[in-house]
Design an enzyme around this catalytic site. Sequence first.
Site, PDB file in Angstrom:
ATOM      1  N   GLU A 292       0.794  -1.229   0.000  1.00 18.29           N
ATOM      2  CA  GLU A 292       0.000   0.000   0.000  1.00 18.29           C
ATOM      3  C   GLU A 292       0.826   1.278   0.000  1.00 18.29           C
ATOM      4  O   GLU A 292       0.526   2.206   0.759  1.00 18.29           O
ATOM      5  CB  GLU A 292      -0.924  -0.039   1.227  1.00 18.29           C
ATOM      6  CG  GLU A 292      -0.231   0.026   2.607  1.00 18.29           C
ATOM      7  CD  GLU A 292       0.161  -1.322   3.194  1.00 18.29           C
ATOM      8  OE1 GLU A 292       0.356  -2.283   2.422  1.00 18.29           O
ATOM      9  OE2 GLU A 292       0.276  -1.414   4.430  1.00 18.29           O
ATOM     10  N   HIS A 316      -8.107  -3.967  -1.113  1.00 17.42           N
ATOM     11  CA  HIS A 316      -7.338  -4.098   0.121  1.00 17.42           C
ATOM     12  C   HIS A 316      -6.282  -2.990   0.227  1.00 17.42           C
ATOM     13  O   HIS A 316      -6.221  -2.271   1.226  1.00 17.42           O
ATOM     14  CB  HIS A 316      -6.675  -5.480   0.172  1.00 17.42           C
ATOM     15  CG  HIS A 316      -5.845  -5.708   1.393  1.00 17.42           C
ATOM     16  ND1 HIS A 316      -6.338  -6.323   2.523  1.00 17.42           N
ATOM     17  CD2 HIS A 316      -4.562  -5.391   1.673  1.00 17.42           C
ATOM     18  CE1 HIS A 316      -5.385  -6.369   3.449  1.00 17.42           C
ATOM     19  NE2 HIS A 316      -4.293  -5.807   2.947  1.00 17.42           N
ATOM     20  N   GLU A 317      -5.484  -2.852  -0.813  1.00 18.32           N
ATOM     21  CA  GLU A 317      -4.414  -1.840  -0.753  1.00 18.32           C
ATOM     22  C   GLU A 317      -4.996  -0.429  -0.697  1.00 18.32           C
ATOM     23  O   GLU A 317      -4.466   0.442  -0.007  1.00 18.32           O
ATOM     24  CB  GLU A 317      -3.450  -1.986  -1.938  1.00 18.32           C
ATOM     25  CG  GLU A 317      -2.825  -3.381  -2.100  1.00 18.32           C
ATOM     26  CD  GLU A 317      -2.278  -4.003  -0.831  1.00 18.32           C
ATOM     27  OE1 GLU A 317      -1.877  -3.259   0.086  1.00 18.32           O
ATOM     28  OE2 GLU A 317      -2.257  -5.246  -0.730  1.00 18.32           O
ATOM     29  N   HIS A 320      -6.020   0.501   2.748  1.00 18.74           N
ATOM     30  CA  HIS A 320      -4.881   0.927   3.581  1.00 18.74           C
ATOM     31  C   HIS A 320      -4.655   2.441   3.518  1.00 18.74           C
ATOM     32  O   HIS A 320      -3.961   2.994   4.369  1.00 18.74           O
ATOM     33  CB  HIS A 320      -3.597   0.235   3.127  1.00 18.74           C
ATOM     34  CG  HIS A 320      -3.342  -1.106   3.754  1.00 18.74           C
ATOM     35  ND1 HIS A 320      -3.312  -1.297   5.118  1.00 18.74           N
ATOM     36  CD2 HIS A 320      -3.063  -2.314   3.205  1.00 18.74           C
ATOM     37  CE1 HIS A 320      -3.032  -2.582   5.374  1.00 18.74           C
ATOM     38  NE2 HIS A 320      -2.888  -3.220   4.233  1.00 18.74           N
ATOM     39  N   GLU A 339      -3.792  -4.349   9.505  1.00 20.15           N
ATOM     40  CA  GLU A 339      -4.312  -5.362   8.586  1.00 20.15           C
ATOM     41  C   GLU A 339      -5.742  -5.819   8.883  1.00 20.15           C
ATOM     42  O   GLU A 339      -6.517  -6.035   7.962  1.00 20.15           O
ATOM     43  CB  GLU A 339      -3.362  -6.561   8.515  1.00 20.15           C
ATOM     44  CG  GLU A 339      -1.986  -6.229   7.933  1.00 20.15           C
ATOM     45  CD  GLU A 339      -1.998  -5.709   6.490  1.00 20.15           C
ATOM     46  OE1 GLU A 339      -3.020  -5.878   5.791  1.00 20.15           O
ATOM     47  OE2 GLU A 339      -0.991  -5.121   6.066  1.00 20.15           O
ATOM     48  N   ASP A 396       8.351  -9.938  10.995  1.00 19.88           N
ATOM     49  CA  ASP A 396       7.791 -10.917  10.072  1.00 19.88           C
ATOM     50  C   ASP A 396       7.040 -12.038  10.792  1.00 19.88           C
ATOM     51  O   ASP A 396       6.069 -12.580  10.272  1.00 19.88           O
ATOM     52  CB  ASP A 396       8.934 -11.572   9.285  1.00 19.88           C
ATOM     53  CG  ASP A 396       8.879 -11.160   7.830  1.00 19.88           C
ATOM     54  OD1 ASP A 396       8.195 -10.163   7.537  1.00 19.88           O
ATOM     55  OD2 ASP A 396       9.524 -11.831   7.006  1.00 19.88           O
ATOM     56  N   TYR A 404      -4.678 -10.433  10.133  1.00 20.26           N
ATOM     57  CA  TYR A 404      -5.648 -10.182   9.067  1.00 20.26           C
ATOM     58  C   TYR A 404      -7.033 -10.709   9.429  1.00 20.26           C
ATOM     59  O   TYR A 404      -8.012  -9.979   9.433  1.00 20.26           O
ATOM     60  CB  TYR A 404      -5.206 -10.878   7.765  1.00 20.26           C
ATOM     61  CG  TYR A 404      -4.003 -10.266   7.097  1.00 20.26           C
ATOM     62  CD1 TYR A 404      -2.720 -10.543   7.550  1.00 20.26           C
ATOM     63  CD2 TYR A 404      -4.136  -9.421   6.006  1.00 20.26           C
ATOM     64  CE1 TYR A 404      -1.599 -10.001   6.929  1.00 20.26           C
ATOM     65  CE2 TYR A 404      -3.019  -8.869   5.372  1.00 20.26           C
ATOM     66  CZ  TYR A 404      -1.753  -9.159   5.842  1.00 20.26           C
ATOM     67  OH  TYR A 404      -0.664  -8.617   5.229  1.00 20.26           O
TER      68      TYR A 404
HETATM   69  N1  BES Z   1       0.953  -4.476   3.786  1.00 17.04           N
HETATM   70  C1  BES Z   1       0.707  -5.762   3.266  1.00 17.04           C
HETATM   71  C2  BES Z   1       1.947  -6.467   2.797  1.00 17.04           C
HETATM   72  C3  BES Z   1       2.996  -6.681   3.859  1.00 17.04           C
HETATM   73  C4  BES Z   1       2.655  -7.099   5.115  1.00 17.04           C
HETATM   74  C5  BES Z   1       4.317  -6.473   3.558  1.00 17.04           C
HETATM   75  C6  BES Z   1       3.646  -7.278   6.071  1.00 17.04           C
HETATM   76  C7  BES Z   1       5.290  -6.654   4.510  1.00 17.04           C
HETATM   77  C8  BES Z   1       4.961  -7.050   5.774  1.00 17.04           C
HETATM   78  C9  BES Z   1      -0.320  -5.728   2.131  1.00 17.04           C
HETATM   79  O1  BES Z   1      -1.305  -4.777   2.308  1.00 17.04           O
HETATM   80  C10 BES Z   1      -1.003  -7.055   2.104  1.00 17.04           C
HETATM   81  O2  BES Z   1      -1.625  -7.393   3.067  1.00 17.04           O
HETATM   82  N2  BES Z   1      -0.880  -7.777   1.000  1.00 17.04           N
HETATM   83  C11 BES Z   1      -1.497  -9.060   0.810  1.00 17.04           C
HETATM   84  C12 BES Z   1      -2.758  -8.934   0.019  1.00 17.04           C
HETATM   85  C13 BES Z   1      -4.019  -8.953   0.714  1.00 17.04           C
HETATM   86  C14 BES Z   1      -5.203  -8.978  -0.245  1.00 17.04           C
HETATM   87  C15 BES Z   1      -4.201  -9.830   1.882  1.00 17.04           C
HETATM   88  C16 BES Z   1      -0.567  -9.928  -0.014  1.00 17.04           C
HETATM   89  O3  BES Z   1       0.425  -9.432  -0.497  1.00 17.04           O
HETATM   90  O4  BES Z   1      -0.877 -11.091  -0.205  1.00 17.04           O
HETATM   91 ZN    ZN Z   2      -2.580  -5.292   3.919  1.00 15.97          ZN
END
Ligand code: BES
Ligand code: ZN
Length: 624
Positions: A292, A316-317, A320, A339, A396, A404
Site C-alpha cells: 500500500e 485491500h491496498e 490501507h 491489517e 515478520d 488479518y
Molecule cells: N501491507 C501488506 C503487505 C505486507 C505485510 C508487507 C507485512 C510486509 C509485511 C499488504 O497490504 C497485504 O496485506 N498484501 C497481501 C494482500 C491482501 C489482499 C491480503 C498480499 O500481499 O498477499
Molecule cells: Zn494489507
Amino acid sequence: MKKIIQILTISFLIWNCTTDKKEIPKTTTKSSLKYATDVHSYAKPNEAVAKHLDLDIKVDFKNKIISGSATYKIEKNVNAKYIHFDAKALVIKNVTVNDKKTSFNLVKGDEIHGDNLTIALPKDSKKVTIFYETTHKTEALQFLNPQQTADKKQAFLLTQGQAILTRTWIPIQDSPQLRLTYNAKVSVPTNLMAVMSAENPKEKSENGMYNFTMKQAISPYLIALAVGDFEYRKLSERTGVYAEHSLIDKSAKEFEDVEKMVLAAEKLYGAYNWEQYDIIVLPPSFPFGGMENPRLTFATPTIIAGDKSLTTLIAHELAHSWSGNLVTNATWDDFWLNEGFTVYFERRIMEAVYGKKYGDMLAVIGRQDLDEGLEGLKDNPNDTKLKLDLNGRTPDDGMTDIAYEKGFLFLKTLEAKVGREKMDVFLKSYFKKHAFSTITTEKFIAYLDENLLIPNKIDFNTNEWIYKPGIPKNQVKITSDKFEIVMQVIEKWKNGKMMAKDICNQDWAIQQKIHFIRNIPASLTAKDLESLDAHCKYTHTTNSYISMVWFEQAIKHSYHGQNVDKKIEEFLITVGRRWYVTTVYRALKNNNRLEDALRIYKKARPNYHSVTVGSVDEMLGFEE
Ligand code: BES
Ligand code: ZN
C-alpha cells in the site's frame, strides 16, 4: 563485507577520538513520553527525531547499488546529545550536522535490527546529512535483469520497505510511529522512468532526473521506489496505472473499476486524503500481492487475470489509504490495527461495488484461512493474540493470518453486536480523529470504549479478543449461500452422484472455484483429480490464484497428470509472490517431496526477492 568492517573500524576510531564518552542519557518515565517504545528501532525519538527527509540518490544498475545522501530536518530535546538512526547493510561514508562534518558511530547490531547509527548533536542542530551507499546485502532492493520483466528489454528496480527494510536502502529512524514528509531527487539511466510513493511523473524525463514530493507525513516503511521501462495510463481524474508496455492495455482493463472502489471507500469512511491513487504493476518476482505505498500501490502482475476476478487485492491496498497509511500502527506489535481493519474495510468496499454475496464469499474464504493459520500456530498460542510481543523477534513473525483474519473477525463480531450503523459512525470518526497519526492497541481500546461501547452501554469482551490466544466463543458465524452450493456439489461428486464434467459447467465466481478446489476431500484419489482436470483444465488455468490452490491439491493427492509437475515448476520459477510459493513448497515438503522442492528452489531462488528467499530458506531448511 570487508569494506563495511573497514568503515566500522574507522568510524569507531573517529568516534573514540572526537566525542565525549558520556553515557547516552536514558529516557525518563514512560507515561510522560510522546512516543511508544518500539523494540524494532534504535531511534530515541523522545530525544531527537527527524521530521523531514531530503533524499538525493543515484541508482546504479551496473553495480546494483544506490548511493547518495539523506538529509533530515530534526527536532531535538534541549538536553539531547545524540540522534540515532537505523541502518542495515549500508556503508556510511560521511555525516554532517548543520553542513559541518561531524563524527558518527555505526554501532553494530544484530541480524534482525541492523546497526545503530549514532550521531553527536551540537546544541543548535537542525539538519543532519548522511552520505551513504547500499550494499549487495540490502534486503529492500531488488534489481531485476531484463529477462525477469514482462517486456524483457530493460532492467527494473523495486523496493519493499515493510516491515523494517527501509533501513537497508536509506539510513532512517525506522519506526512506523515516526512519520515524516519527504522530497527526493533520483537519478536513473535515461531509458528508464522512476516513480515513488509521492507525487509522480507521467512520462519519462529526458535526462533521467526525477524530483518527488510527499507533502503528507508518512511512516518510513511506506517510502518506496520503482525504476523501469513502464508507461502511465489514466483511469479517471484521480486514478491511473503504470505498467510495462506489453501489459498496459490489460492492466487498464483489469483496473477499470478502481474509481468505483475509491468512491465506495469514501462513502463509507470519509474522503480519500492522498489526492491521487495509482497502481504500478511490477514484475512477477515482487514478493507480495500488493503493498500500500501511499499514492501508488505496488502490485504483482499475477492479479491481472483478464476478468477482474482478483481485484479484491486492489480494494485491500486502497483501504490501507485509511487503515495503515492515514492511521498507522505505532509499532509492529500493533500490526493487527493495520491489517485487520484493512481486511474489514476491503470487504465492505467489495460488498458496496459487487454486492453482499461477494463480500460474504470473501469472508468465508478468510475464515478458512484463519483456521489454517490457527492450526499452523497450535504450538505457539501467544502468536494467536491480536496484540503481539515481538521483542527479540523479527516483525515478520507477526505477519500471519491472525492479524488479518482474527482482526477481521473481531471487527465483524463487534459489528454484529453494535449494528452496522453505529459501527460505521464509529469507524468514520476513528479515521478522522487519528488521521496522519499513529495508534497503539491500548489507545484504540480506550477510543473504542469512550466512543462506542460506553455511550451505547454495550458490554463487549474486547480484552479477550485482543490479549488472549485463540478465538472467543462469541465470534460471529460467517456464511455464504454461494458456498453452500459448492459444498453440495462436492458432496454429490464424492458420492458419485455428479460427474466431473458437470462441475466445470457451473457458472461459478472465482471464490466459488477456489472454495471448491480447497475443499476437495482427502478421500478422493489422483484418478478423481485426473477426470476433474480433464474437464476443468485447472492445471492449465491462467488464473494464478486457481493455480496455487490446484497445485496444492495436486500435490496432496499425488496427482501427476496433465503435466502438472512441469507446470508447478514453471510457476515456482516465474512467480515470486511469497504467499503463493510458500503454499506450494509447503505442500511439497509435507507430502514427502522435499527433494523436488529443493531441486526447484535452487533454480528459482535467484529470481526471488529477499523477503521470499528468507521465508522459503527457513521452510525448506535451505543453506547456500
Ligand atoms: N501491507 C501488506 C503487505 C505486507 C505485510 C508487507 C507485512 C510486509 C509485511 C499488504 O497490504 C497485504 O496485506 N498484501 C497481501 C494482500 C491482501 C489482499 C491480503 C498480499 O500481499 O498477499
Ligand atoms: Zn494489507
